[in-house]
Motif scaffolding. Structure first.
Motif, PDB file in Angstrom:
ATOM      1  N   THR A  18      16.541 -19.926 -24.236  1.00  0.00           N
ATOM      2  CA  THR A  18      16.421 -21.578 -24.498  1.00  0.00           C
ATOM      3  C   THR A  18      18.454 -21.773 -24.429  1.00  0.00           C
ATOM      4  O   THR A  18      18.356 -22.854 -23.402  1.00  0.00           O
ATOM      5  N   TYR A  19      18.518 -21.055 -25.332  1.00  0.00           N
ATOM      6  CA  TYR A  19      20.632 -21.162 -24.497  1.00  0.00           C
ATOM      7  C   TYR A  19      20.993 -20.989 -23.005  1.00  0.00           C
ATOM      8  O   TYR A  19      21.995 -21.693 -23.168  1.00  0.00           O
ATOM      9  N   LEU A  20      19.794 -20.483 -22.345  1.00  0.00           N
ATOM     10  CA  LEU A  20      19.519 -20.415 -21.051  1.00  0.00           C
ATOM     11  C   LEU A  20      20.120 -20.621 -20.088  1.00  0.00           C
ATOM     12  O   LEU A  20      19.890 -21.117 -19.021  1.00  0.00           O
ATOM     13  N   PRO A  25      11.321 -20.981 -21.787  1.00  0.00           N
ATOM     14  CA  PRO A  25      12.016 -20.099 -22.444  1.00  0.00           C
ATOM     15  C   PRO A  25      10.862 -19.723 -23.463  1.00  0.00           C
ATOM     16  O   PRO A  25      11.347 -18.942 -23.840  1.00  0.00           O
ATOM     17  N   TRP A  26       9.926 -20.507 -24.089  1.00  0.00           N
ATOM     18  CA  TRP A  26       9.394 -19.987 -25.179  1.00  0.00           C
ATOM     19  C   TRP A  26       8.327 -18.867 -24.541  1.00  0.00           C
ATOM     20  O   TRP A  26       7.471 -18.531 -25.485  1.00  0.00           O
ATOM     21  N   THR A  27       7.732 -18.762 -23.509  1.00  0.00           N
ATOM     22  CA  THR A  27       7.115 -18.046 -22.546  1.00  0.00           C
ATOM     23  C   THR A  27       8.131 -16.673 -21.709  1.00  0.00           C
ATOM     24  O   THR A  27       7.804 -15.466 -22.161  1.00  0.00           O
ATOM     25  N   LEU A  28       8.930 -16.873 -21.055  1.00  0.00           N
ATOM     26  CA  LEU A  28       9.911 -15.811 -20.251  1.00  0.00           C
ATOM     27  C   LEU A  28      10.472 -15.256 -21.571  1.00  0.00           C
ATOM     28  O   LEU A  28      10.634 -14.150 -21.509  1.00  0.00           O
ATOM     29  N   GLY A  29      11.085 -15.308 -22.688  1.00  0.00           N
ATOM     30  CA  GLY A  29      11.439 -15.268 -23.605  1.00  0.00           C
ATOM     31  C   GLY A  29      11.392 -14.453 -24.002  1.00  0.00           C
ATOM     32  O   GLY A  29      11.498 -12.672 -24.543  1.00  0.00           O
ATOM     33  N   PRO A  30      10.005 -14.331 -24.874  1.00  0.00           N
ATOM     34  CA  PRO A  30       8.900 -12.489 -25.768  1.00  0.00           C
ATOM     35  C   PRO A  30       9.362 -12.101 -24.589  1.00  0.00           C
ATOM     36  O   PRO A  30       8.470 -10.767 -24.974  1.00  0.00           O
TER      37      PRO A  30
END
Length: 352
Positions: A18-20, A25-30
């Motif tokens: 999210t910061y990037l 973000p909430w799918t790719l981050g994990p």
């Protein structure tokens, strides 16, 4: 305890992405954090399939709720386009398989099953049933293809295509709208029942597709407006799905096949260009906004494309119709096509 570690890592991944300003973000981050975490500690993280399926029910409901009778009629009118787009996308995958075979030491059967844009699980199961298929190679190719698509398509859709329509602007206009408790409980029951029935009759991606179909049918039959899912619920569901995908990716196996990466990424780019072209044609012919048309023809999975459609406010109903047509084609028709192509290739090599 293991699930807690996976969940914490997944949430941290979502916050970091999210910061990037990363897409989804909430799918790719994990996915990124859990997969890299497994690689660093040299043993996989684990996540519950049931938790993932529960999250898919919520996402399926969110995709099915905008469906109307007019949408259904428009989809039926576009069915010839759906079949055409599916055949062209599969043909691009077959071409990629031939290029992969010519530039690596992997046999043609494995290349064919690894490059066609189907679901990872479906292609791996099919590879297990066909003689000469290298199950490891197919798994790695489909994993690389999935990761490429999951990262590239959301980026293109959110940062390039969404601005070409009013979809993104309308995505969050009603995110705080809520129905009464009775409406929420009723639609929750409809979504869960849809998932159960879809599993009973063995529909593909049943936990998501069942709620999509049952919610859409209930909206059309009753003529009621389904309550909107708050955006933070959608984000939480993405984390739960991303955690499962990340725990399923084994990055330690990528070094086993040299020369695969460049060819496969080139093939993914080819299929993406074909999908973009088909999306432009569909957008011009039907008047559908470009973001929706691209997601409808993109070679991703129903889950990933569905989440992207929700984030950018694309027409989920149209996207699901196109993606489902391709998924059913690959599951029901492509196995026979693959076996025929492999048999033809074997006859040519035996005679030559």
């Amino acid at each position: 305890m293991e699930y807690c570690k996976t969940l914490i890592l997944s949430i941290l991944g979502g916050i970091a992405m999210t910061y990037l300003n990363a897409p989804l973000p909430w799918t790719l981050g994990p996915i990124v954090f859990v997969a890299l975490g497994s690689l660093i500690r040299k043993r996989p993280f684990h996540w519950s399939l049931r938790i993932r399926n529960t999250a898919l029910i919520l996402l399926g409901y969110a995709m099915g709720r905008p469906f109307t009778l007019e949408t259904g009629r428009a989809i039926l009118a576009q069915f010839p386009l759906m079949i055409t787009a599916t055949c062209i996308t599969v043909a691009a995958g077959v071409l990629t398989a031939w290029l992969m075979f010519r530039h690596t030491k992997i046999n043609f059967t494995s290349c064919l099953l690894g490059c066609v844009p189907g679901g990872l699980s479906q292609m791996v199961i099919l590879a297990d049933e066909i003689r000469d298929a290298d199950l490891t190679a197919v798994t790695i190719m489909q994993t690389l293809r999935m990761l490429s698509v999951v990262f590239v398509i959301p980026f293109l859709t959110i940062h390039v295509l969404a601005g070409s329509s009013h979809a993104a602007a309308s995505a969050g206009t009603a995110v705080h709208a809520a129905g009464s408790l009775a409406e929420i409980l009723t639609y929750a029951a409809v979504a869960v029942l849809g998932a159960v029935l879809a599993k009973k009759i063995h529909l593909p991606t049943a936990p998501m597709l069942g709620p999509i179909l049952s919610t859409a049918a209930f909206v059309v039959i009753t003529g009621t407006a389904a309550p909107v899912v708050p955006v933070h619920y959608i984000n939480a569901a993405q984390v739960l799905v991303g955690a499962y995908i990340g725990s399923s990716v084994d990055l330690t196996r990528l070094h086993q096949y040299h020369g695969m990466g460049k060819v496969l990424l080139g093939g993914v780019l080819l299929v993406l260009l074909v999908s973009m072209g088909m999306g432009c044609i569909i957008s011009e012919v039907t008047g559908t906004d470009l973001a929706t048309a691209f997601l409808a023809t993109a070679p991703g999975g129903l889950t990933e494309m569905g989440i992207t459609a929700l984030v950018v406010g694309a027409d989920s109903s149209t996207m699901v119709a196109y993606q489902l047509t391709r998924l059913l084609f690959i599951m029901l028709v492509f196995p026979y096509i693959a076996r025929a192509i492999v048999a033809l290739y074997r006859r040519k090599t035996d005679n030559g």
